[in-house]
Design a protein around this motif. Structure first.
Motif, PDB file in Angstrom:
ATOM      1  N   ALA A  46       0.848  -1.190   0.000  1.00  0.00           N
ATOM      2  CA  ALA A  46       0.000   0.000   0.000  1.00  0.00           C
ATOM      3  C   ALA A  46       0.884   1.240   0.000  1.00  0.00           C
ATOM      4  O   ALA A  46       1.990   1.220   0.533  1.00  0.00           O
ATOM      5  CB  ALA A  46      -0.905   0.003   1.224  1.00  0.00           C
ATOM      6  N   LEU A  89      -7.614   5.037   1.629  1.00  0.00           N
ATOM      7  CA  LEU A  89      -7.100   3.684   1.425  1.00  0.00           C
ATOM      8  C   LEU A  89      -7.804   2.683   2.339  1.00  0.00           C
ATOM      9  O   LEU A  89      -8.246   1.625   1.895  1.00  0.00           O
ATOM     10  CB  LEU A  89      -5.594   3.662   1.672  1.00  0.00           C
ATOM     11  N   LYS A 137     -11.260   2.148   1.122  1.00  0.00           N
ATOM     12  CA  LYS A 137     -11.273   1.299  -0.068  1.00  0.00           C
ATOM     13  C   LYS A 137     -11.088  -0.167   0.312  1.00  0.00           C
ATOM     14  O   LYS A 137     -11.820  -1.038  -0.161  1.00  0.00           O
ATOM     15  CB  LYS A 137     -10.164   1.727  -1.033  1.00  0.00           C
TER      16      LYS A 137
END
Length: 141
Positions: free
Chosen positions: A51, A120, A123
């Motif tokens: 990530a 993030l 998501k």
């Protein structure tokens, strides 16, 4: 410590949603950012995540698993974090709320990560819950 919260409705009863969330080692199937999860025994897991253009590895321990309402963990190594899924029965099925807190040692790195972390985490959480719901529709328990 920064804290992020995300909530979604899953069209299934809490007991079924919890049963899938409880299978921590399968989270890699639920999100494209989770590369793999290794069970270490005694409710401990090593997560490999990609990530924010970086690879992250951390060990976590499940510290609370109260079906069908609460699944909580905290990190043992790597990125300091702790999180909790709270499941609540609602007319549409189950409201799943993820609360995630994390701390990164470097202030400069933490500022950069904080800007990306909220969308993030949203998501990833959405992706996980969508895939859990799809498995439940397919008959997985």
């Amino acid at each position: 410590m920064a804290t992020i919260e995300h909530s979604e409705i899953v069209n299934a009863p809490p007991e079924r949603v919890f049963a899938l969330l409880r299978r921590v080692e399968e989270f890699a199937d639920y999100s494209d950012l989770i590369e793999r999860i290794e069970p270490l025994g005694e409710q401990r897991y090593r997560w490999y995540v990609h990530a924010v253009k970086m690879d992250w590895t951390f060990d976590v321990a499940v510290v609370e698993a109260r079906s069908p309402h609460t699944l909580a963990w905290e990190s043992l190594s790597g990125v300091k974090n702790q999180g909790r899924y709270y499941l609540e029965r609602v007319p549409e099925g189950t409201r799943v709320t993820l609360t995630l807190s994390y701390e990164i040692g470097s202030r400069l790195m933490e500022k950069a990560v904080n800007r990306a972390a909220t969308p993030l985490v949203g998501k990833v959480s959405r992706q996980i819950l969508e895939r859990v719901e799809a498995r439940l529709r397919a008959g997985d328990r």
